[in-house]
Write a protein that holds these residues in place. Sequence first.
Motif, PDB file in Angstrom:
ATOM      1  N   TYR A  35       1.605  12.027  -9.616  1.00 36.68           N
ATOM      2  CA  TYR A  35       0.623  13.019  -9.514  1.00 36.68           C
ATOM      3  C   TYR A  35       1.482  14.339  -9.505  1.00 36.68           C
ATOM      4  N   GLN A  36       2.566  14.561  -8.779  1.00 43.24           N
ATOM      5  CA  GLN A  36       3.368  15.475  -8.872  1.00 43.24           C
ATOM      6  C   GLN A  36       4.110  15.867 -10.317  1.00 43.24           C
ATOM      7  N   LYS A  37       4.592  14.787 -10.887  1.00 41.06           N
ATOM      8  CA  LYS A  37       5.260  15.070 -12.089  1.00 41.06           C
ATOM      9  C   LYS A  37       4.234  15.491 -13.184  1.00 41.06           C
ATOM     10  N   LEU A  38       2.941  14.901 -13.360  1.00 41.60           N
ATOM     11  CA  LEU A  38       1.869  15.289 -14.283  1.00 41.60           C
ATOM     12  C   LEU A  38       1.030  16.428 -14.046  1.00 41.60           C
ATOM     13  N   ASP A  70      11.864  27.664 -17.761  1.00 36.27           N
ATOM     14  CA  ASP A  70      12.015  26.365 -16.974  1.00 36.27           C
ATOM     15  C   ASP A  70      13.573  25.766 -17.280  1.00 36.27           C
ATOM     16  N   GLU A  71      14.201  25.563 -16.215  1.00 35.22           N
ATOM     17  CA  GLU A  71      15.543  24.672 -16.308  1.00 35.22           C
ATOM     18  C   GLU A  71      15.319  23.315 -16.250  1.00 35.22           C
ATOM     19  N   LYS A  72      16.144  22.829 -16.853  1.00 38.82           N
ATOM     20  CA  LYS A  72      16.290  21.215 -17.137  1.00 38.82           C
ATOM     21  C   LYS A  72      16.333  20.566 -15.885  1.00 38.82           C
ATOM     22  N   PRO A  73      15.305  19.761 -15.415  1.00 37.96           N
ATOM     23  CA  PRO A  73      15.248  19.099 -14.102  1.00 37.96           C
ATOM     24  C   PRO A  73      16.528  18.088 -14.433  1.00 37.96           C
ATOM     25  N   SER A  74      17.121  17.680 -13.018  1.00 32.94           N
ATOM     26  CA  SER A  74      18.104  16.791 -12.886  1.00 32.94           C
ATOM     27  C   SER A  74      17.626  15.654 -13.330  1.00 32.94           C
ATOM     28  N   PHE A  75      18.489  14.653 -13.732  1.00 26.45           N
ATOM     29  CA  PHE A  75      18.105  13.166 -14.128  1.00 26.45           C
ATOM     30  C   PHE A  75      17.226  12.534 -13.135  1.00 26.45           C
ATOM     31  N   TRP A  76      17.479  12.689 -11.825  1.00 29.45           N
ATOM     32  CA  TRP A  76      16.488  12.084 -10.695  1.00 29.45           C
ATOM     33  C   TRP A  76      15.075  12.500 -10.800  1.00 29.45           C
ATOM     34  N   GLN A  77      15.012  13.814 -11.664  1.00 29.86           N
ATOM     35  CA  GLN A  77      13.504  14.266 -11.287  1.00 29.86           C
ATOM     36  C   GLN A  77      12.821  13.998 -12.815  1.00 29.86           C
ATOM     37  N   THR A  78      13.585  13.255 -13.688  1.00 25.96           N
ATOM     38  CA  THR A  78      12.622  12.810 -15.117  1.00 25.96           C
ATOM     39  C   THR A  78      11.833  11.827 -15.009  1.00 25.96           C
ATOM     40  N   SER A  83       0.712  -1.347  -0.078  1.00 27.25           N
ATOM     41  CA  SER A  83      -0.001  -0.079   0.116  1.00 27.25           C
ATOM     42  C   SER A  83       0.898   1.198  -0.082  1.00 27.25           C
ATOM     43  N   ILE A  84       1.680   1.510   0.675  1.00 25.80           N
ATOM     44  CA  ILE A  84       2.873   2.454   0.931  1.00 25.80           C
ATOM     45  C   ILE A  84       3.265   2.676  -0.596  1.00 25.80           C
ATOM     46  N   THR A  85       4.039   1.409  -0.974  1.00 28.21           N
ATOM     47  CA  THR A  85       4.588   1.824  -2.554  1.00 28.21           C
ATOM     48  C   THR A  85       3.738   2.362  -3.512  1.00 28.21           C
ATOM     49  N   VAL A  86       2.274   1.803  -3.433  1.00 30.64           N
ATOM     50  CA  VAL A  86       1.399   2.471  -4.435  1.00 30.64           C
ATOM     51  C   VAL A  86       1.316   3.823  -4.133  1.00 30.64           C
ATOM     52  N   ILE A  87       0.704   4.244  -2.927  1.00 31.88           N
ATOM     53  CA  ILE A  87       0.681   5.420  -2.627  1.00 31.88           C
ATOM     54  C   ILE A  87       1.720   6.447  -2.968  1.00 31.88           C
ATOM     55  N   VAL A  88       3.104   6.121  -2.611  1.00 32.44           N
ATOM     56  CA  VAL A  88       4.289   6.921  -2.985  1.00 32.44           C
ATOM     57  C   VAL A  88       4.385   6.992  -4.579  1.00 32.44           C
ATOM     58  N   LEU A  89       4.175   6.022  -5.199  1.00 27.25           N
ATOM     59  CA  LEU A  89       4.438   5.875  -6.722  1.00 27.25           C
ATOM     60  C   LEU A  89       3.032   6.787  -7.331  1.00 27.25           C
ATOM     61  N   GLY A  90       1.951   6.819  -6.766  1.00 24.25           N
ATOM     62  CA  GLY A  90       0.785   7.557  -7.287  1.00 24.25           C
ATOM     63  C   GLY A  90       1.154   9.018  -7.071  1.00 24.25           C
ATOM     64  N   LYS A  98      11.615   9.567 -16.997  1.00 28.47           N
ATOM     65  CA  LYS A  98      12.323   8.284 -17.288  1.00 28.47           C
ATOM     66  C   LYS A  98      12.812   7.555 -15.857  1.00 28.47           C
ATOM     67  N   VAL A  99      13.372   8.050 -14.813  1.00 29.19           N
ATOM     68  CA  VAL A  99      13.461   7.534 -13.493  1.00 29.19           C
ATOM     69  C   VAL A  99      12.229   6.943 -13.066  1.00 29.19           C
ATOM     70  N   LEU A 100      11.129   7.846 -13.113  1.00 33.12           N
ATOM     71  CA  LEU A 100       9.878   7.499 -12.562  1.00 33.12           C
ATOM     72  C   LEU A 100       9.229   6.209 -13.140  1.00 33.12           C
ATOM     73  N   ILE A 101       9.403   6.137 -14.481  1.00 33.71           N
ATOM     74  CA  ILE A 101       8.981   5.070 -15.253  1.00 33.71           C
ATOM     75  C   ILE A 101       9.751   3.857 -14.908  1.00 33.71           C
ATOM     76  N   ASN A 102      11.129   3.912 -14.743  1.00 35.18           N
ATOM     77  CA  ASN A 102      11.943   2.814 -14.351  1.00 35.18           C
ATOM     78  C   ASN A 102      11.596   2.397 -12.930  1.00 35.18           C
ATOM     79  N   ASN A 103      11.430   3.259 -12.217  1.00 35.11           N
ATOM     80  CA  ASN A 103      10.968   2.925 -10.741  1.00 35.11           C
ATOM     81  C   ASN A 103       9.603   2.196 -10.698  1.00 35.11           C
ATOM     82  N   HIS A 104       8.671   2.719 -11.303  1.00 37.14           N
ATOM     83  CA  HIS A 104       7.521   2.182 -11.272  1.00 37.14           C
ATOM     84  C   HIS A 104       7.617   0.642 -12.012  1.00 37.14           C
TER      85      HIS A 104
END
Length: 170
Positions: free
Chosen positions: A32-35, A50-58, A21-28, A60-66
Amino acid sequence: MRAGSRPLSPGWIQHGLFFVSITVIVLGFAWYQKLKARKAEDIECACEDDEKPSFWQTKKVLINNHGFCSLMLTFPLYAHIFYPKADKQLVIVEKSDIQTVNFEIKGMTCQGCATHVEHEVNKLDGILRVAASYELGNAVVEFDNTKTGIQEIQQAINSTGYSVTNKTEK
């Protein structure tokens, strides 16, 4: 017992739903914050780029983590593919030598656990059929009692990290 073969303790499993549940909430929340659309108040000056976000804020990282979280959460569904098929040779056995025993097993929590038990028991000589079920908490083993015994089968099950609590002959 081999490294990494010890099952999760019942206390850990009870908290499994909490961690999922925590994993689903954090990913959700991260999606939400990204989109979410940015409001005019959030942007100090509309003329600034807008300045380009760091790699960790892209994304692509969110998709890979998901994807990684999804793979890990569904692991029990596909864990069986990591066990090689135990090719049994056709053996002719006297009907009077065939014995069937039901082993009650403590600690199995998913299909991967049941597959692990089946794999270990199938390594023994004289095993004709093994059917383990984590839902029922048991393994029904049909074997040739001239080639292996109940004690060897129990040791094989216990070597997986799960424990035999009771055994009954059928």
